[in-house]
Scaffold this active site. Structure first.
Site, PDB file in Angstrom:
ATOM      1  N   CYS A 114       0.860  -1.185   0.000  1.00 37.57           N
ATOM      2  CA  CYS A 114       0.000   0.000   0.000  1.00 37.57           C
ATOM      3  C   CYS A 114       0.888   1.222   0.000  1.00 37.57           C
ATOM      4  CB  CYS A 114      -0.870  -0.033   1.258  1.00 37.57           C
ATOM      5  SG  CYS A 114      -1.966   1.377   1.429  1.00 37.57           S
ATOM      6  N   HIS A 157      -9.184  -3.789  -2.186  1.00 35.68           N
ATOM      7  CA  HIS A 157      -8.193  -3.080  -1.368  1.00 35.68           C
ATOM      8  C   HIS A 157      -8.546  -1.589  -1.302  1.00 35.68           C
ATOM      9  CE1 HIS A 157      -3.786  -2.253  -0.198  1.00 35.68           C
ATOM     10  NE2 HIS A 157      -4.291  -1.043  -0.432  1.00 35.68           N
ATOM     11  N   GLU A 158      -8.904  -1.014  -2.472  1.00 31.87           N
ATOM     12  CA  GLU A 158      -9.200   0.428  -2.507  1.00 31.87           C
ATOM     13  C   GLU A 158     -10.524   0.753  -1.806  1.00 31.87           C
ATOM     14  OE1 GLU A 158      -6.791   2.250  -3.102  1.00 31.87           O
ATOM     15  OE2 GLU A 158      -5.587   0.648  -3.978  1.00 31.87           O
ATOM     16  N   HIS A 161     -10.164   1.146   1.833  1.00 32.40           N
ATOM     17  CA  HIS A 161      -9.668   2.454   2.302  1.00 32.40           C
ATOM     18  C   HIS A 161     -10.827   3.416   2.571  1.00 32.40           C
ATOM     19  CE1 HIS A 161      -5.336   2.153   2.185  1.00 32.40           C
ATOM     20  NE2 HIS A 161      -5.310   1.763   0.927  1.00 32.40           N
TER      21      HIS A 161
HETATM   22 NI    NI Z   1      -3.683   0.920  -0.012  1.00 33.52          NI
END
Ligand code: NI
Length: 187
Positions: A114, A157-158, A161
């Site tokens: 990341c 993954h995004e 966030h």
């Molecule tokens: Ni990330």
């Protein structure tokens, strides 16, 4: 242009917030931000530009990583097939939402990294192998796409966030390479 100094790192509480929905119609500011985020990813994958500006290569970026707590992500996933060189994903998503997913789970053999984490965190990050995502695109149109394997992992993954979740939250302890049964390990 965005550079690494614009990206906040783990420990910053903004990365742990649940980001706000973007309002429709998209504001000029949100459109400009989406374009800048995608440009950052392009630059980060260009060896000359990346070296010149000290950019770490990235395939995804979420607005909270720029200390902007909004539900915006950019994705630029290059092709791994020389016969089909177009990127697997090259888009900005506003208010992305996973509306369905496979029972099958998957993880990357090499784990995840990341841009907000300046260290290696080894371990399998088990996610859905396939997801269907609804979002608003940069033109303000509603879209729905189905993704599998690597692009599906990147989008998850995004989206994490946007919900204050870091990839290592998914890593098993005490054994980071423990795998539940029937997880696809993507090379
Ligand atoms: Ni990330």
């Amino acid at each position: 242009m965005l550079t690494m100094k614009d990206i906040i790192r783990e420990g910053n509480p903004i990365l742990r917030e649940v980001a706000q929905e973007v309002t429709a119609p998209l504001s000029e500011e949100d459109i400009a931000l989406g374009n800048e985020m995608l440009t950052f990813l392009k630059n980060s994958q260009d060896p000359e530009i990346a070296e010149k500006y000290g950019l770490r290569g990235g395939v995804g970026l979420a607005a909270p990583q720029l200390a902007i707590s909004k539900r915006i992500i950019a994705l630029l996933v290059p092709s791994n097939n020389p016969e089909k060189p177009e990127p697997l994903l090259n888009t900005v998503m506003y208010n992305p939402k996973i509306v369905s997913h496979s029972v099958q789970s998957a993880c990357l053999a090499d784990g995840e990294g990341c841009l907000s984490v300046d260290r290696e965190v080894p371990g399998y990050v088990v996610r859905h192998a396939r997801v269907t995502v609804e979002y608003t695109d940069i033109e303000g149109n509603k879209q729905k796409i189905r993704l599998k394997n690597y692009p599906a992992i990147v989008v998850q993954h995004e989206i994490d966030h946007l919900n204050g979740v870091m990839f290592y939250d998914h890593i098993a302890s005490p054994n980071p390479f423990a795998l539940p049964e029937d997880v696809l390990v993507l090379e």
